[in-house]
Design an enzyme around this catalytic site. Sequence first.
Site, PDB file in Angstrom:
ATOM      1  N   HIS A 126      19.005   0.289  -4.435  1.00  0.00           N
ATOM      2  CA  HIS A 126      18.804   1.001  -5.704  1.00  0.00           C
ATOM      3  C   HIS A 126      20.140   1.464  -6.300  1.00  0.00           C
ATOM      4  O   HIS A 126      20.419   1.257  -7.490  1.00  0.00           O
ATOM      5  CB  HIS A 126      17.880   2.199  -5.454  1.00  0.00           C
ATOM      6  CG  HIS A 126      17.592   3.054  -6.644  1.00  0.00           C
ATOM      7  ND1 HIS A 126      16.453   2.910  -7.397  1.00  0.00           N
ATOM      8  CD2 HIS A 126      18.284   4.073  -7.215  1.00  0.00           C
ATOM      9  CE1 HIS A 126      16.462   3.799  -8.383  1.00  0.00           C
ATOM     10  NE2 HIS A 126      17.565   4.530  -8.300  1.00  0.00           N
ATOM     11  N   GLU A 127      20.983   2.071  -5.466  1.00  0.00           N
ATOM     12  CA  GLU A 127      22.263   2.594  -5.976  1.00  0.00           C
ATOM     13  C   GLU A 127      23.190   1.463  -6.420  1.00  0.00           C
ATOM     14  O   GLU A 127      23.949   1.615  -7.389  1.00  0.00           O
ATOM     15  CB  GLU A 127      22.945   3.477  -4.926  1.00  0.00           C
ATOM     16  CG  GLU A 127      22.182   4.753  -4.581  1.00  0.00           C
ATOM     17  CD  GLU A 127      21.831   5.614  -5.779  1.00  0.00           C
ATOM     18  OE1 GLU A 127      22.595   5.635  -6.765  1.00  0.00           O
ATOM     19  OE2 GLU A 127      20.769   6.263  -5.751  1.00  0.00           O
ATOM     20  N   HIS A 136      16.961   3.212 -14.883  1.00  0.00           N
ATOM     21  CA  HIS A 136      15.679   3.193 -14.192  1.00  0.00           C
ATOM     22  C   HIS A 136      14.680   2.276 -14.884  1.00  0.00           C
ATOM     23  O   HIS A 136      14.817   1.961 -16.059  1.00  0.00           O
ATOM     24  CB  HIS A 136      15.143   4.611 -14.042  1.00  0.00           C
ATOM     25  CG  HIS A 136      15.869   5.374 -12.975  1.00  0.00           C
ATOM     26  ND1 HIS A 136      16.080   6.727 -13.028  1.00  0.00           N
ATOM     27  CD2 HIS A 136      16.448   4.942 -11.822  1.00  0.00           C
ATOM     28  CE1 HIS A 136      16.754   7.097 -11.942  1.00  0.00           C
ATOM     29  NE2 HIS A 136      16.997   6.039 -11.200  1.00  0.00           N
TER      30      HIS A 136
HETATM   31  N1  TQI Z   1      19.368   9.976  -7.079  1.00  0.00           N
HETATM   32  C1  TQI Z   1      19.233   9.632  -8.416  1.00  0.00           C
HETATM   33  C2  TQI Z   1      19.082   8.090  -8.526  1.00  0.00           C
HETATM   34  O1  TQI Z   1      19.942   7.358  -8.039  1.00  0.00           O
HETATM   35  C3  TQI Z   1      20.398  10.062  -9.292  1.00  0.00           C
HETATM   36  C4  TQI Z   1      20.047   9.801 -10.707  1.00  0.00           C
HETATM   37  C5  TQI Z   1      19.138  10.451 -11.446  1.00  0.00           C
HETATM   38  C6  TQI Z   1      20.565   8.778 -11.523  1.00  0.00           C
HETATM   39  N2  TQI Z   1      19.087   9.899 -12.698  1.00  0.00           N
HETATM   40  C7  TQI Z   1      19.927   8.884 -12.763  1.00  0.00           C
HETATM   41  C8  TQI Z   1      21.503   7.803 -11.329  1.00  0.00           C
HETATM   42  C9  TQI Z   1      20.202   8.005 -13.794  1.00  0.00           C
HETATM   43  C10 TQI Z   1      21.780   6.918 -12.363  1.00  0.00           C
HETATM   44  C11 TQI Z   1      21.113   7.018 -13.595  1.00  0.00           C
HETATM   45  O2  TQI Z   1      18.113   7.670  -9.119  1.00  0.00           O
HETATM   46  S1  TQI Z   1      18.077  10.126  -6.101  1.00  0.00           S
HETATM   47  C12 TQI Z   1      15.767   6.942  -5.470  1.00  0.00           C
HETATM   48  C13 TQI Z   1      14.377   6.520  -5.753  1.00  0.00           C
HETATM   49  C14 TQI Z   1      17.503   8.543  -5.661  1.00  0.00           C
HETATM   50  C15 TQI Z   1      16.218   8.159  -5.912  1.00  0.00           C
HETATM   51  O3  TQI Z   1      18.633  10.707  -4.956  1.00  0.00           O
HETATM   52  O4  TQI Z   1      17.031  10.827  -6.754  1.00  0.00           O
HETATM   53  C16 TQI Z   1      16.594   6.114  -4.792  1.00  0.00           C
HETATM   54  C17 TQI Z   1      18.334   7.716  -4.976  1.00  0.00           C
HETATM   55  F1  TQI Z   1      14.333   5.642  -6.706  1.00  0.00           F
HETATM   56  F2  TQI Z   1      13.824   5.938  -4.732  1.00  0.00           F
HETATM   57  F3  TQI Z   1      13.651   7.542  -6.042  1.00  0.00           F
HETATM   58  C18 TQI Z   1      17.890   6.484  -4.541  1.00  0.00           C
HETATM   59 CL1  TQI Z   1      16.024   4.604  -4.204  1.00  0.00          CL
HETATM   60 ZN    ZN Z   2      18.230   5.818  -9.645  1.00  0.00          ZN
END
Ligand code: TQI
Ligand code: ZN
Length: 169
Positions: A126-127, A136
């Site tokens: 995802h990252e 997203h």
């Molecule tokens: N971190 C968020 C994410 O990576 C950080 C974030 C929020 C973000 N809004 C964003 C990054 C917009 C870029 C653009 O989405 S998290 C998931 C999932 C997160 C969440 O820690 O909430 C994953 C990290 F999708 F599974 F909920 C990895 Cl896989």
């Molecule tokens: Zn994300």
Amino acid sequence: HYSFFPNRPRWPRQRSQLTYAYSPDNPLSDAVRGVFSRSFERWSEVTPLTFSETTSYSRADIRIGFYIGDHGDGEPFDGVLGTLAHAFAPTVGRLHLDGDENWIIDGDFLNSSPYSAVDLESVAVHEIGHLLGLGHSSVEEAIMYPTISSGTRRVELSNDDIMGVQELY
Ligand code: TQI
Ligand code: ZN
Ligand code: ZN
């Protein structure tokens, strides 16, 4: 449906052979290296991009590290769950993981706690999507869908992820 960051930042054509390195502050296991190597591979299979590990952290395009709490980039981590990781839009190349999470690595619980455990590979894939310029997605099966349940493994790119990244590259 997939989305992009505002202004659609992407890695420029002359920078399609990207390098990555792990922060020298946290020596990483071969298991973690394997997780990232596989995660990068999933995206390189569907784009002209390549990813190779380099030992020069300062010269790497993408810098990966585990951090706890406030770690100096204005986006502090928050302990177990909540924010798991974050990555910045192209061409920042910063990928940070919350060192307080109970990471699942190759099915093993890193902190030997099955509670609130999160699959590292699912988060890595995802990252990396964010690192490449994807925002997203509204498609639940997509890697870029903004929520994942604790303990769930979601590592295969969906058609939606592939269409999104192929629109950029
Ligand atoms: N971190 C968020 C994410 O990576 C950080 C974030 C929020 C973000 N809004 C964003 C990054 C917009 C870029 C653009 O989405 S998290 C998931 C999932 C997160 C969440 O820690 O909430 C994953 C990290 F999708 F599974 F909920 C990895 Cl896989
Ligand atoms: Zn994300
Ligand atoms: Zn950070």
